[in-house]
Design a protein around this motif. Structure first.
Motif, PDB file in Angstrom:
ATOM      1  N   LYS A 220       1.844   9.418  -5.851  1.00  0.00           N
ATOM      2  CA  LYS A 220       2.490  10.836  -5.691  1.00  0.00           C
ATOM      3  C   LYS A 220       3.594  11.157  -6.544  1.00  0.00           C
ATOM      4  O   LYS A 220       3.806  12.560  -7.099  1.00  0.00           O
ATOM      5  CB  LYS A 220       3.144  10.955  -4.131  1.00  0.00           C
ATOM      6  CG  LYS A 220       2.218  10.668  -2.900  1.00  0.00           C
ATOM      7  CD  LYS A 220       2.848  10.895  -1.588  1.00  0.00           C
ATOM      8  CE  LYS A 220       1.846  10.843  -0.499  1.00  0.00           C
ATOM      9  NZ  LYS A 220       2.494  10.839   0.741  1.00  0.00           N
ATOM     10  N   THR A 221       4.521  10.188  -6.642  1.00  0.00           N
ATOM     11  CA  THR A 221       5.634  10.481  -7.962  1.00  0.00           C
ATOM     12  C   THR A 221       4.911  10.865  -9.280  1.00  0.00           C
ATOM     13  O   THR A 221       5.545  11.906  -9.961  1.00  0.00           O
ATOM     14  CB  THR A 221       6.609   9.440  -8.266  1.00  0.00           C
ATOM     15  OG1 THR A 221       7.083   9.112  -6.746  1.00  0.00           O
ATOM     16  CG2 THR A 221       7.702   9.503  -8.941  1.00  0.00           C
TER      17      THR A 221
ATOM     18  N   ASP B 286       0.601  -1.083  -0.058  1.00  0.00           N
ATOM     19  CA  ASP B 286       0.196  -0.081  -0.026  1.00  0.00           C
ATOM     20  C   ASP B 286       0.786   1.231  -0.013  1.00  0.00           C
ATOM     21  O   ASP B 286       0.480   2.332  -0.908  1.00  0.00           O
ATOM     22  CB  ASP B 286      -0.931   0.003   1.251  1.00  0.00           C
ATOM     23  CG  ASP B 286      -1.979  -1.227   1.180  1.00  0.00           C
ATOM     24  OD1 ASP B 286      -2.180  -1.581   0.058  1.00  0.00           O
ATOM     25  OD2 ASP B 286      -2.730  -1.156   2.221  1.00  0.00           O
ATOM     26  N   THR B 287       1.908   1.185   0.833  1.00  0.00           N
ATOM     27  CA  THR B 287       3.103   2.498   0.821  1.00  0.00           C
ATOM     28  C   THR B 287       3.493   2.480  -0.423  1.00  0.00           C
ATOM     29  O   THR B 287       3.681   3.645  -0.802  1.00  0.00           O
ATOM     30  CB  THR B 287       3.836   2.257   1.904  1.00  0.00           C
ATOM     31  OG1 THR B 287       3.313   1.806   3.172  1.00  0.00           O
ATOM     32  CG2 THR B 287       4.785   3.267   2.268  1.00  0.00           C
ATOM     33  N   VAL B 288       4.055   1.496  -1.139  1.00  0.00           N
ATOM     34  CA  VAL B 288       4.546   1.592  -2.464  1.00  0.00           C
ATOM     35  C   VAL B 288       3.557   2.161  -3.507  1.00  0.00           C
ATOM     36  O   VAL B 288       4.034   2.976  -4.219  1.00  0.00           O
ATOM     37  CB  VAL B 288       5.318   0.131  -3.059  1.00  0.00           C
ATOM     38  CG1 VAL B 288       5.552   0.162  -4.383  1.00  0.00           C
ATOM     39  CG2 VAL B 288       6.070  -0.090  -1.957  1.00  0.00           C
ATOM     40  N   LYS B 289       2.274   1.886  -3.507  1.00  0.00           N
ATOM     41  CA  LYS B 289       1.449   2.291  -4.341  1.00  0.00           C
ATOM     42  C   LYS B 289       1.167   3.914  -4.223  1.00  0.00           C
ATOM     43  O   LYS B 289       1.101   4.690  -5.247  1.00  0.00           O
ATOM     44  CB  LYS B 289      -0.099   1.699  -4.231  1.00  0.00           C
ATOM     45  CG  LYS B 289      -0.022   0.250  -4.774  1.00  0.00           C
ATOM     46  CD  LYS B 289      -1.504  -0.531  -4.692  1.00  0.00           C
ATOM     47  CE  LYS B 289      -1.199  -1.914  -5.131  1.00  0.00           C
ATOM     48  NZ  LYS B 289      -2.524  -2.656  -4.875  1.00  0.00           N
ATOM     49  N   GLY B 290       1.117   4.296  -2.839  1.00  0.00           N
ATOM     50  CA  GLY B 290       0.911   5.676  -2.612  1.00  0.00           C
ATOM     51  C   GLY B 290       2.113   6.413  -3.205  1.00  0.00           C
ATOM     52  O   GLY B 290       1.964   7.612  -3.558  1.00  0.00           O
TER      53      GLY B 290
ATOM     54  N   VAL C  89       3.466  14.961 -13.350  1.00  0.00           N
ATOM     55  CA  VAL C  89       2.587  15.711 -14.112  1.00  0.00           C
ATOM     56  C   VAL C  89       2.401  17.263 -13.888  1.00  0.00           C
ATOM     57  O   VAL C  89       2.637  18.167 -14.866  1.00  0.00           O
ATOM     58  CB  VAL C  89       1.062  14.951 -14.106  1.00  0.00           C
ATOM     59  CG1 VAL C  89       0.139  15.925 -14.665  1.00  0.00           C
ATOM     60  CG2 VAL C  89       1.211  13.710 -14.635  1.00  0.00           C
ATOM     61  N   PHE C  90       2.413  17.484 -12.598  1.00  0.00           N
ATOM     62  CA  PHE C  90       2.645  18.962 -12.008  1.00  0.00           C
ATOM     63  C   PHE C  90       3.713  19.775 -12.669  1.00  0.00           C
ATOM     64  O   PHE C  90       3.542  20.752 -13.162  1.00  0.00           O
ATOM     65  CB  PHE C  90       2.294  18.989 -10.671  1.00  0.00           C
ATOM     66  CG  PHE C  90       2.364  20.284 -10.104  1.00  0.00           C
ATOM     67  CD1 PHE C  90       1.386  21.227 -10.287  1.00  0.00           C
ATOM     68  CD2 PHE C  90       3.486  20.995  -9.310  1.00  0.00           C
ATOM     69  CE1 PHE C  90       1.286  22.497  -9.627  1.00  0.00           C
ATOM     70  CE2 PHE C  90       3.546  22.324  -9.031  1.00  0.00           C
ATOM     71  CZ  PHE C  90       2.403  22.895  -8.983  1.00  0.00           C
ATOM     72  N   LEU C  91       5.000  19.256 -12.658  1.00  0.00           N
ATOM     73  CA  LEU C  91       6.224  19.897 -12.955  1.00  0.00           C
ATOM     74  C   LEU C  91       6.131  19.922 -14.302  1.00  0.00           C
ATOM     75  O   LEU C  91       6.872  20.852 -15.117  1.00  0.00           O
ATOM     76  CB  LEU C  91       7.335  19.120 -12.504  1.00  0.00           C
ATOM     77  CG  LEU C  91       7.616  19.111 -10.974  1.00  0.00           C
ATOM     78  CD1 LEU C  91       8.916  18.300 -10.682  1.00  0.00           C
ATOM     79  CD2 LEU C  91       8.184  20.494 -10.541  1.00  0.00           C
ATOM     80  N   SER C  92       5.782  18.862 -15.211  1.00  0.00           N
ATOM     81  CA  SER C  92       5.645  19.012 -16.535  1.00  0.00           C
ATOM     82  C   SER C  92       4.745  20.159 -17.005  1.00  0.00           C
ATOM     83  O   SER C  92       5.009  20.690 -18.029  1.00  0.00           O
ATOM     84  CB  SER C  92       5.089  17.608 -17.270  1.00  0.00           C
ATOM     85  OG  SER C  92       5.852  16.499 -16.713  1.00  0.00           O
ATOM     86  N   VAL C  93       3.552  20.518 -16.404  1.00  0.00           N
ATOM     87  CA  VAL C  93       2.713  21.431 -16.882  1.00  0.00           C
ATOM     88  C   VAL C  93       3.448  22.800 -16.369  1.00  0.00           C
ATOM     89  O   VAL C  93       3.240  23.896 -17.323  1.00  0.00           O
ATOM     90  CB  VAL C  93       1.353  21.397 -15.834  1.00  0.00           C
ATOM     91  CG1 VAL C  93       0.457  22.650 -15.920  1.00  0.00           C
ATOM     92  CG2 VAL C  93       0.670  19.915 -16.489  1.00  0.00           C
TER      93      VAL C  93
END
Length: 200
Positions: A62-63, A54-58, A68-72
């Motif tokens: 996030k990554t 579950d932690t790995v998926k989270g 995506v945010f930095l790309s925008v």
């Protein structure tokens, strides 16, 4: 001398395999745990300090969102850089369209007055004033040596005649130096700027 002789491997027969009973499994797992080794895969994950699934998926989510945010955020910068590179690649300059002209002056005062008048009259886009040059020349049968100031003038080649006329009319020398050389190549945006400033 000894020779390497391949040893015969015993044949594996799946029908000979007998699954351990629950009591035997417990005995084996008990021995493994007493030895301090993980008995199951989940125990192995915890022992190695790996995070749960579950932690790995989270973390992956996030990554992904941060990427995506930095790309925008980077899109405007990348667009600007791309447009500038495209414009530099597509702007064609014909060799000799512009010229660099050189004029010597007796001092900085004359040089600045000439430079300002040349730019104000749109006879050039830019005039560099280079101080403290030494000129050695022959004048009236004598070798002379004078301290002068050099003007380096960037303009359209078609403006050289008008530039020379302006210098002759405003220069204190009896014979003013006005020479020019065509600009073969250069930084495309700079060459375009010269063309934008100096009308044809």
């Amino acid at each position: 001398m000894f020779k390497d002789v391949p040893l015969p491997l015993p044949e594996y027969n799946s029908s000979q395999y007998v699954a351990p009973t629950p009591a035997e499994e417990e005995t084996v797992y008990g021995d493994v745990k007493r030895a301090g080794l993980p008995a199951k895969t989940s125990d192995t994950v915890m022992q190695l300090g790996l995070p749960p699934a579950d932690t790995v998926k989270g973390t992956l989510l996030k990554t992904f969102f941060v990427t995506v945010f930095l790309s925008v955020l980077m899109l405007p910068l990348l667009r600007t850089v791309g447009l500038r590179a495209f414009s530099m690649a597509t702007e064609a300059y014909s060799s000799g369209t512009h010229s660099a002209a050189f004029v010597t002056c007796p001092n900085e005062t004359v040089a600045k007055e000439l430079a300002r008048g040349i730019v104000e009259k749109k006879l050039a886009a830019c005039v560099n004033i280079v101080p403290k040059i030494t000129s050695v020349y022959e004048w009236h049968g004598k070798i002379e040596e004078d301290s002068e100031v050099l003007l380096m003038i960037k303009t359209r080649t078609t403006k050289i005649s008008a530039l020379a006329e302006h210098v002759r009319s405003n220069h204190p020398y009896e014979v003013a130096e006005v020479i020019s050389v065509p600009i073969d190549q250069g930084n495309p945006p700079y060459l375009k700027w010269i063309g934008d400033i100096v009308p044809e």
